[in-house]
Scaffold this motif. Structure first.
Motif, PDB file in Angstrom:
ATOM      1  N   GLU A   5      68.766  -0.410 -30.014  1.00 14.98           N
ATOM      2  CA  GLU A   5      68.636   0.708 -30.929  1.00 14.98           C
ATOM      3  C   GLU A   5      68.663   0.159 -32.342  1.00 14.98           C
ATOM      4  N   VAL A   6      67.769   0.687 -33.177  1.00 12.83           N
ATOM      5  CA  VAL A   6      67.731   0.308 -34.584  1.00 12.83           C
ATOM      6  C   VAL A   6      67.921   1.560 -35.425  1.00 12.83           C
ATOM      7  N   GLU A   7      68.343   1.364 -36.666  1.00 15.64           N
ATOM      8  CA  GLU A   7      68.446   2.472 -37.608  1.00 15.64           C
ATOM      9  C   GLU A   7      67.120   2.560 -38.360  1.00 15.64           C
ATOM     10  N   LEU A   8      66.531   3.726 -38.399  1.00 13.62           N
ATOM     11  CA  LEU A   8      65.248   3.949 -39.056  1.00 13.62           C
ATOM     12  C   LEU A   8      65.492   4.668 -40.378  1.00 13.62           C
ATOM     13  N   PHE A   9      65.107   4.035 -41.483  1.00 15.10           N
ATOM     14  CA  PHE A   9      65.354   4.575 -42.820  1.00 15.10           C
ATOM     15  C   PHE A   9      64.133   5.257 -43.421  1.00 15.10           C
ATOM     16  N   THR A  10      62.969   5.049 -42.851  1.00 15.04           N
ATOM     17  CA  THR A  10      61.730   5.678 -43.310  1.00 15.04           C
ATOM     18  C   THR A  10      60.991   6.193 -42.090  1.00 15.04           C
ATOM     19  N   ASP A  11      59.837   6.807 -42.312  1.00 17.30           N
ATOM     20  CA  ASP A  11      59.030   7.171 -41.158  1.00 17.30           C
ATOM     21  C   ASP A  11      58.613   5.895 -40.441  1.00 17.30           C
ATOM     22  N   GLY A  12      58.141   6.048 -39.246  1.00 13.90           N
ATOM     23  CA  GLY A  12      57.814   4.886 -38.429  1.00 13.90           C
ATOM     24  C   GLY A  12      56.415   4.360 -38.631  1.00 13.90           C
ATOM     25  N   GLY A  13      55.861   4.453 -39.817  1.00 16.93           N
ATOM     26  CA  GLY A  13      54.492   4.010 -40.080  1.00 16.93           C
ATOM     27  C   GLY A  13      54.315   2.508 -39.966  1.00 16.93           C
ATOM     28  N   ASN A  14      53.293   2.004 -40.644  1.00 18.83           N
ATOM     29  CA  ASN A  14      52.940   0.587 -40.566  1.00 18.83           C
ATOM     30  C   ASN A  14      53.959  -0.340 -41.216  1.00 18.83           C
ATOM     31  N   ASP A  15      54.864   0.207 -41.989  1.00 16.21           N
ATOM     32  CA  ASP A  15      55.837  -0.631 -42.696  1.00 16.21           C
ATOM     33  C   ASP A  15      57.197   0.069 -42.729  1.00 16.21           C
ATOM     34  N   ALA A  16      57.708   0.347 -41.553  1.00 16.69           N
ATOM     35  CA  ALA A  16      58.974   1.054 -41.428  1.00 16.69           C
ATOM     36  C   ALA A  16      60.132   0.179 -41.897  1.00 16.69           C
ATOM     37  N   VAL A  17      61.079   0.818 -42.559  1.00 18.25           N
ATOM     38  CA  VAL A  17      62.299   0.141 -42.975  1.00 18.25           C
ATOM     39  C   VAL A  17      63.349   0.444 -41.914  1.00 18.25           C
ATOM     40  N   VAL A  18      63.843  -0.617 -41.281  1.00 15.36           N
ATOM     41  CA  VAL A  18      64.804  -0.474 -40.182  1.00 15.36           C
ATOM     42  C   VAL A  18      65.929  -1.488 -40.344  1.00 15.36           C
ATOM     43  N   ARG A  19      67.049  -1.176 -39.708  1.00 15.52           N
ATOM     44  CA  ARG A  19      68.140  -2.153 -39.659  1.00 15.52           C
ATOM     45  C   ARG A  19      68.397  -2.481 -38.198  1.00 15.52           C
ATOM     46  N   MET A  20      68.327  -3.756 -37.904  1.00 11.79           N
ATOM     47  CA  MET A  20      68.574  -4.252 -36.553  1.00 11.79           C
ATOM     48  C   MET A  20      70.082  -4.329 -36.308  1.00 11.79           C
ATOM     49  N   PRO A  21      70.496  -4.235 -35.065  1.00 14.38           N
ATOM     50  CA  PRO A  21      71.921  -4.360 -34.752  1.00 14.38           C
ATOM     51  C   PRO A  21      72.472  -5.694 -35.255  1.00 14.38           C
ATOM     52  N   GLY A  22      73.655  -5.631 -35.840  1.00 13.36           N
ATOM     53  CA  GLY A  22      74.309  -6.843 -36.309  1.00 13.36           C
ATOM     54  C   GLY A  22      73.857  -7.327 -37.670  1.00 13.36           C
ATOM     55  N   ARG A  23      72.898  -6.638 -38.281  1.00 13.40           N
ATOM     56  CA  ARG A  23      72.413  -7.047 -39.599  1.00 13.40           C
ATOM     57  C   ARG A  23      73.045  -6.171 -40.670  1.00 13.40           C
ATOM     58  N   LEU A  68      52.102  -5.952 -52.051  1.00 10.83           N
ATOM     59  CA  LEU A  68      53.482  -6.374 -51.807  1.00 10.83           C
ATOM     60  C   LEU A  68      54.459  -5.603 -52.683  1.00 10.83           C
ATOM     61  N   ASP A  69      54.066  -5.310 -53.929  1.00 14.78           N
ATOM     62  CA  ASP A  69      54.915  -4.509 -54.808  1.00 14.78           C
ATOM     63  C   ASP A  69      55.136  -3.107 -54.232  1.00 14.78           C
ATOM     64  N   ALA A  70      54.089  -2.521 -53.659  1.00 16.66           N
ATOM     65  CA  ALA A  70      54.216  -1.193 -53.050  1.00 16.66           C
ATOM     66  C   ALA A  70      55.152  -1.247 -51.840  1.00 16.66           C
ATOM     67  N   LEU A  71      55.044  -2.294 -51.044  1.00 14.61           N
ATOM     68  CA  LEU A  71      55.919  -2.461 -49.892  1.00 14.61           C
ATOM     69  C   LEU A  71      57.371  -2.635 -50.339  1.00 14.61           C
ATOM     70  N   LEU A  72      57.574  -3.446 -51.364  1.00 13.07           N
ATOM     71  CA  LEU A  72      58.920  -3.664 -51.893  1.00 13.07           C
ATOM     72  C   LEU A  72      59.485  -2.374 -52.487  1.00 13.07           C
ATOM     73  N   ALA A  73      58.653  -1.595 -53.173  1.00 11.91           N
ATOM     74  CA  ALA A  73      59.108  -0.330 -53.742  1.00 11.91           C
ATOM     75  C   ALA A  73      59.541   0.633 -52.638  1.00 11.91           C
ATOM     76  N   ARG A  74      58.790   0.657 -51.542  1.00  9.85           N
ATOM     77  CA  ARG A  74      59.159   1.512 -50.397  1.00  9.85           C
ATOM     78  C   ARG A  74      60.499   1.067 -49.824  1.00  9.85           C
ATOM     79  N   TYR A  75      60.689  -0.232 -49.691  1.00 10.97           N
ATOM     80  CA  TYR A  75      61.938  -0.787 -49.189  1.00 10.97           C
ATOM     81  C   TYR A  75      63.102  -0.412 -50.108  1.00 10.97           C
ATOM     82  N   GLU A  76      62.916  -0.627 -51.406  1.00  8.55           N
ATOM     83  CA  GLU A  76      63.976  -0.343 -52.369  1.00  8.55           C
ATOM     84  C   GLU A  76      64.292   1.151 -52.432  1.00  8.55           C
ATOM     85  N   ALA A  77      63.277   1.998 -52.312  1.00 12.24           N
ATOM     86  CA  ALA A  77      63.509   3.443 -52.302  1.00 12.24           C
ATOM     87  C   ALA A  77      64.329   3.845 -51.079  1.00 12.24           C
TER      88      ALA A  77
END
Length: 88
Positions: A5-23, A68-77
């Motif tokens: 199981e992972v934690e999903l912080f954004t929608d599950g699109g092409n560049d989902a922000v998730v947290r893996m167990p133990g991270r 890459l800036d757009a991807l990083l902005a999505r991550y930071e948001a």
């Protein structure tokens, strides 16, 4: 294969922000086709440099950086929305 199981912080699109167990910090899941496109974008920069076409290399690099800036902005948001500090 292991199912986790992972934690999903954004929608599950092409560049989902998730947290893996133990991270401590989330990461970005990049789909295989998107990874292939990213690799192709880097290859365009390298090939233009090898040809000595610095204008094309510069433009390709600018587009790559913008993506890459757009991807990083999505991550930071996503981090900001969940009160998670940046790992950098």
């Amino acid at each position: 294969m292991e199912r986790v199981e992972v934690e999903l912080f954004t929608d599950g699109g092409n560049d989902a922000v998730v947290r893996m167990p133990g991270r401590r910090f989330p990461g970005v899941v990049v789909q295989g086709d998107s990874l292939h496109i990213l690799r192709g974008d880097v290859a365009e920069v390298v090939e233009a440099c090898e040809r000595g076409d610095l204008d094309e290399a510069r433009e390709s690099a600018r587009l790559l950086l913008a993506n890459l800036d757009a991807l990083l902005a999505r991550y930071e948001a996503a981090l900001g929305e969940h009160q998670i500090p940046r790992p950098y």
